[in-house]
Write an enzyme that holds these catalytic residues in place. Structure first.
Site, PDB file in Angstrom:
ATOM      1  N   GLY A  11       0.752  -1.232   0.107  1.00 27.26           N
ATOM      2  CA  GLY A  11      -0.236  -0.014  -0.176  1.00 27.26           C
ATOM      3  C   GLY A  11       0.773   1.254   0.114  1.00 27.26           C
ATOM      4  O   GLY A  11       2.098   1.444   0.585  1.00 27.26           O
ATOM      5  N   ARG A  72       0.406  -4.503  -5.771  1.00 29.01           N
ATOM      6  CA  ARG A  72       0.161  -5.657  -5.129  1.00 29.01           C
ATOM      7  C   ARG A  72       0.605  -6.878  -6.116  1.00 29.01           C
ATOM      8  O   ARG A  72       0.179  -6.638  -7.206  1.00 29.01           O
ATOM      9  CB  ARG A  72      -0.992  -5.696  -4.419  1.00 29.01           C
ATOM     10  CG  ARG A  72      -1.426  -4.780  -3.372  1.00 29.01           C
ATOM     11  CD  ARG A  72      -1.971  -5.125  -2.301  1.00 29.01           C
ATOM     12  NE  ARG A  72      -1.883  -4.326  -1.227  1.00 29.01           N
ATOM     13  CZ  ARG A  72      -2.552  -3.244  -0.692  1.00 29.01           C
ATOM     14  NH1 ARG A  72      -3.510  -2.629  -1.434  1.00 29.01           N
ATOM     15  NH2 ARG A  72      -2.086  -2.740   0.422  1.00 29.01           N
ATOM     16  N   ASP A 103       4.106  -5.017   6.554  1.00 35.33           N
ATOM     17  CA  ASP A 103       4.063  -6.119   6.948  1.00 35.33           C
ATOM     18  C   ASP A 103       4.053  -7.256   6.008  1.00 35.33           C
ATOM     19  O   ASP A 103       4.681  -8.226   5.884  1.00 35.33           O
ATOM     20  CB  ASP A 103       2.674  -6.547   7.835  1.00 35.33           C
ATOM     21  CG  ASP A 103       3.155  -6.826   9.340  1.00 35.33           C
ATOM     22  OD1 ASP A 103       4.483  -6.824   9.689  1.00 35.33           O
ATOM     23  OD2 ASP A 103       2.260  -6.777   9.861  1.00 35.33           O
ATOM     24  N   THR A 126       3.756   2.243   6.783  1.00 35.71           N
ATOM     25  CA  THR A 126       2.317   2.083   6.969  1.00 35.71           C
ATOM     26  C   THR A 126       1.518   3.118   7.640  1.00 35.71           C
ATOM     27  O   THR A 126       2.140   3.700   8.672  1.00 35.71           O
ATOM     28  CB  THR A 126       2.014   0.697   7.771  1.00 35.71           C
ATOM     29  OG1 THR A 126       0.453   0.766   8.125  1.00 35.71           O
ATOM     30  CG2 THR A 126       2.926   0.634   9.087  1.00 35.71           C
ATOM     31  N   ILE A 127       0.419   3.519   7.209  1.00 34.95           N
ATOM     32  CA  ILE A 127      -0.277   4.642   7.942  1.00 34.95           C
ATOM     33  C   ILE A 127      -0.998   4.060   9.068  1.00 34.95           C
ATOM     34  O   ILE A 127      -1.205   4.733  10.054  1.00 34.95           O
ATOM     35  CB  ILE A 127      -1.473   5.161   7.133  1.00 34.95           C
ATOM     36  CG1 ILE A 127      -2.337   4.150   6.666  1.00 34.95           C
ATOM     37  CG2 ILE A 127      -0.764   5.844   5.827  1.00 34.95           C
ATOM     38  CD1 ILE A 127      -3.779   4.878   5.832  1.00 34.95           C
ATOM     39  N   ASP A 128      -1.110   2.583   9.561  1.00 34.71           N
ATOM     40  CA  ASP A 128      -1.628   2.013  10.527  1.00 34.71           C
ATOM     41  C   ASP A 128      -0.581   1.988  11.929  1.00 34.71           C
ATOM     42  O   ASP A 128      -1.148   1.723  12.895  1.00 34.71           O
ATOM     43  CB  ASP A 128      -2.261   0.666  10.264  1.00 34.71           C
ATOM     44  CG  ASP A 128      -3.303   0.813   9.476  1.00 34.71           C
ATOM     45  OD1 ASP A 128      -4.039   1.998   9.503  1.00 34.71           O
ATOM     46  OD2 ASP A 128      -3.532  -0.415   8.505  1.00 34.71           O
ATOM     47  N   ASP A 130       1.095  -0.419  12.749  1.00 36.27           N
ATOM     48  CA  ASP A 130       1.057  -1.837  13.479  1.00 36.27           C
ATOM     49  C   ASP A 130       2.304  -2.607  13.086  1.00 36.27           C
ATOM     50  O   ASP A 130       2.235  -3.734  13.193  1.00 36.27           O
ATOM     51  CB  ASP A 130      -0.196  -2.301  13.061  1.00 36.27           C
ATOM     52  CG  ASP A 130      -0.348  -2.378  11.711  1.00 36.27           C
ATOM     53  OD1 ASP A 130       0.189  -1.908  10.962  1.00 36.27           O
ATOM     54  OD2 ASP A 130      -1.469  -2.971  11.271  1.00 36.27           O
ATOM     55  N   MET A 170      -9.328   5.073   8.487  1.00 35.84           N
ATOM     56  CA  MET A 170      -8.655   3.824   7.954  1.00 35.84           C
ATOM     57  C   MET A 170      -8.230   3.165   9.218  1.00 35.84           C
ATOM     58  O   MET A 170      -7.898   3.576  10.398  1.00 35.84           O
ATOM     59  CB  MET A 170      -7.610   3.930   6.895  1.00 35.84           C
ATOM     60  CG  MET A 170      -8.149   4.331   5.620  1.00 35.84           C
ATOM     61  SD  MET A 170      -6.619   4.180   4.289  1.00 35.84           S
ATOM     62  CE  MET A 170      -7.937   4.096   2.874  1.00 35.84           C
ATOM     63  N   ARG A 172      -8.050  -1.566   9.033  1.00 42.27           N
ATOM     64  CA  ARG A 172      -8.634  -2.526   9.058  1.00 42.27           C
ATOM     65  C   ARG A 172      -8.556  -3.510  10.105  1.00 42.27           C
ATOM     66  O   ARG A 172      -9.381  -4.138  10.652  1.00 42.27           O
ATOM     67  CB  ARG A 172      -8.454  -3.211   7.720  1.00 42.27           C
ATOM     68  CG  ARG A 172      -9.750  -3.462   6.747  1.00 42.27           C
ATOM     69  CD  ARG A 172      -9.001  -4.014   5.517  1.00 42.27           C
ATOM     70  NE  ARG A 172      -7.985  -3.152   4.866  1.00 42.27           N
ATOM     71  CZ  ARG A 172      -7.253  -3.624   3.979  1.00 42.27           C
ATOM     72  NH1 ARG A 172      -7.340  -4.635   3.376  1.00 42.27           N
ATOM     73  NH2 ARG A 172      -6.521  -2.716   3.428  1.00 42.27           N
ATOM     74  N   GLU A 223     -12.368   1.604  10.534  1.00 43.94           N
ATOM     75  CA  GLU A 223     -13.007   0.762   9.583  1.00 43.94           C
ATOM     76  C   GLU A 223     -12.990  -0.758   9.745  1.00 43.94           C
ATOM     77  O   GLU A 223     -14.167  -1.125   9.528  1.00 43.94           O
ATOM     78  CB  GLU A 223     -12.513   0.937   8.031  1.00 43.94           C
ATOM     79  CG  GLU A 223     -11.009   0.390   8.054  1.00 43.94           C
ATOM     80  CD  GLU A 223     -10.259   0.636   6.543  1.00 43.94           C
ATOM     81  OE1 GLU A 223      -9.123   0.551   6.369  1.00 43.94           O
ATOM     82  OE2 GLU A 223     -11.301   0.574   5.585  1.00 43.94           O
TER      83      GLU A 223
HETATM   84  P1  ADP Z   1       2.086  -4.122   2.649  1.00 46.74           P
HETATM   85  O1  ADP Z   1       3.491  -4.607   2.301  1.00 46.74           O
HETATM   86  O2  ADP Z   1       1.782  -2.642   2.573  1.00 46.74           O
HETATM   87  O3  ADP Z   1       1.549  -4.749   4.165  1.00 46.74           O
HETATM   88  P2  ADP Z   1       0.690  -6.098   1.024  1.00 46.74           P
HETATM   89  O4  ADP Z   1      -0.010  -7.026   2.422  1.00 46.74           O
HETATM   90  O5  ADP Z   1      -0.447  -5.933   0.111  1.00 46.74           O
HETATM   91  O6  ADP Z   1       1.369  -4.949   1.450  1.00 46.74           O
HETATM   92  O7  ADP Z   1       1.825  -6.918   0.469  1.00 46.74           O
HETATM   93  C1  ADP Z   1       2.688  -6.548  -0.481  1.00 46.74           C
HETATM   94  C2  ADP Z   1       3.002  -7.669  -1.475  1.00 46.74           C
HETATM   95  O8  ADP Z   1       3.799  -8.675  -0.682  1.00 46.74           O
HETATM   96  C3  ADP Z   1       1.726  -8.595  -1.698  1.00 46.74           C
HETATM   97  O9  ADP Z   1       0.958  -8.241  -3.009  1.00 46.74           O
HETATM   98  C4  ADP Z   1       2.662  -9.991  -2.290  1.00 46.74           C
HETATM   99  O10 ADP Z   1       3.052  -9.820  -3.327  1.00 46.74           O
HETATM  100  C5  ADP Z   1       3.649 -10.021  -1.267  1.00 46.74           C
HETATM  101  N1  ADP Z   1       3.442 -10.930  -0.199  1.00 46.74           N
HETATM  102  C6  ADP Z   1       2.501 -10.693   1.015  1.00 46.74           C
HETATM  103  N2  ADP Z   1       2.712 -11.867   1.495  1.00 46.74           N
HETATM  104  C7  ADP Z   1       3.318 -12.823   0.867  1.00 46.74           C
HETATM  105  C8  ADP Z   1       3.789 -14.136   1.258  1.00 46.74           C
HETATM  106  N3  ADP Z   1       3.130 -14.726   2.138  1.00 46.74           N
HETATM  107  N4  ADP Z   1       4.381 -14.689   0.402  1.00 46.74           N
HETATM  108  C9  ADP Z   1       4.830 -14.233  -0.687  1.00 46.74           C
HETATM  109  N5  ADP Z   1       4.503 -12.924  -1.033  1.00 46.74           N
HETATM  110  C10 ADP Z   1       3.871 -12.312  -0.141  1.00 46.74           C
END
Ligand code: ADP
Length: 323
Positions: A11, A72, A103, A126-128, A130, A170, A172, A223
């Site tokens: 995100g 993503r 995360d 992250t804006i959250d 966490d 925001m 979740r 949310e």
């Molecule tokens: P953020 O990093 O903001 O928390 P996401 O949760 O959307 O964002 O994760 C970003 C990307 O990391 C996902 O679109 C995916 O490509 C990858 N990802 C997340 N979890 C896994 C996993 N268990 N194994 C492989 N790739 C992962």
């Protein structure tokens, strides 16, 4: 180390450009070449790299979004996708990665590192707020300030019409934005995923405010709150409390945009410098963080497997002050 890659994944949030700038400038300072990966893990899988120079990152410190784009990626969740990513990195002579992510991104890179030996260092965003292993992540402070400014404006109109507003923010899974912005904007009640929402309790607070002749009331709703969001809880409350005209405002994606606050710019700058310098020194599989105003390193393994403690004592502060 001669060449590193910088990537923004998951995100988006304010402050990513400030971090990219810091990574690029620190690399150049240490005579390390730097390339940007376009569109997160998707760009890694497709070998979508662009060289970055000092002037590539001029005048971006104050801009929201990310010049590298983010995405993503379902393909990165497959072994084949991760294999392609490793091949492109090697073919391009990349010897290390600075990963600016949340995360999910760290979970993804952890899986990648179990299959491929490659130096990677993370910067939390992250804006959250966490993510375990740091007191603050990039984007959080700006999002908070955006919410507080929005709620101040809502308060003006609520006050003019004697209205009750349910404002959805925001979060979740995390109530950090809700609790801090709630205190910062003087909300009458704050509903977060970390606690169970009781309608009778909210109605009690609102009745107390009405008896005290309050001219407006604000309820902040994360949310992901178990009430089901601002519209749902507003309906439930309305059936038991009609003293005020009730409205709902969902702030939505505005919380992810905008120019980063000075706090986020400085945080992103410190993280960028530390990440590159630690990567050059040999750090691998770790995330930089800020704990008690000191730069720290925490393994991705620990980051993704540990729950960050929620400051529940802040709920009491909000409660006492909402009288
Ligand atoms: P953020 O990093 O903001 O928390 P996401 O949760 O959307 O964002 O994760 C970003 C990307 O990391 C996902 O679109 C995916 O490509 C990858 N990802 C997340 N979890 C896994 C996993 N268990 N194994 C492989 N790739 C992962």
């Amino acid at each position: 180390m001669k060449k590193i890659a910088v990537i923004t994944t998951g995100g988006d949030c304010p402050g990513l450009n400030a971090a990219i700038r810091a990574v690029v400038r620190t690399s150049i300072y240490h005579q390390v070449e730097v390339v940007g990966v376009i569109r997160g893990y998707e760009g890694l899988i497709d070998g979508n790299f662009m060289p970055l120079y000092s002037n590539s990152v001029s005048n971006i410190l104050q801009r929201g979004g990310t010049i590298l784009k983010t995405a993503r990626s379902e393909r990165f969740k497959t072994k084949e996708g991760r294999q392609n990513a490793a091949e492109h990195l090697r073919a391009n002579g990349v010897e290390g990665i600075v990963l600016i992510g949340g995360d999910g991104s760290f979970r993804g890179i952890n899986t990648f590192l179990a299959e491929h030996s490659f130096p990677v260092i993370g910067i939390p965003k992250t804006i959250d707020n966490d993510i375990f292993g740091t007191d603050y992540a990039i984007g959080y402070d700006t999002a908070l300030n955006t919410v507080v400014q929005a709620v101040d404006k809502i308060r003006d109109t609520a006050d003019s019409h004697d209205r009750l507003f349910f404002v959805e923010v925001m979060g979740r899974d995390a109530g950090m934005i809700a609790i801090l912005s709630g205190i910062g904007s003087g909300a009458e009640a704050i509903l977060i995923p970390e606690t169970t929402t009781r309608v009778d309790q909210i109605v009690g607070i609102l009745n107390r405010g009405w008896e005290r002749k309050k001219t407006s009331m604000i309820v902040i709703v994360a949310e992901g709150d178990d009430s089901g969001g601002a519209y749902k809880i507003a309906e439930e409350v309305k059936s038991r409390f009609q003293q005020y005209d009730t409205r709902v405002s969902v702030l939505g994606h505005m919380q992810r945009g905008g120019s980063p606050t000075c706090f986020d710019r400085v945080l992103a700058s410190r993280f960028g410098v530390a990440a590159v310098e630690e990567l050059i020194k040999g750090a691998n599989g770790v995330m930089v963080g800020l704990i008690n105003n000191q730069i720290t390193l925490t393994s991705f393994e620990t980051v993704v497997s540990t729950q960050k403690q929620f400051p529940l004592d802040l709920m009491r502060v909000a409660e006492v002050l909402s009288l």
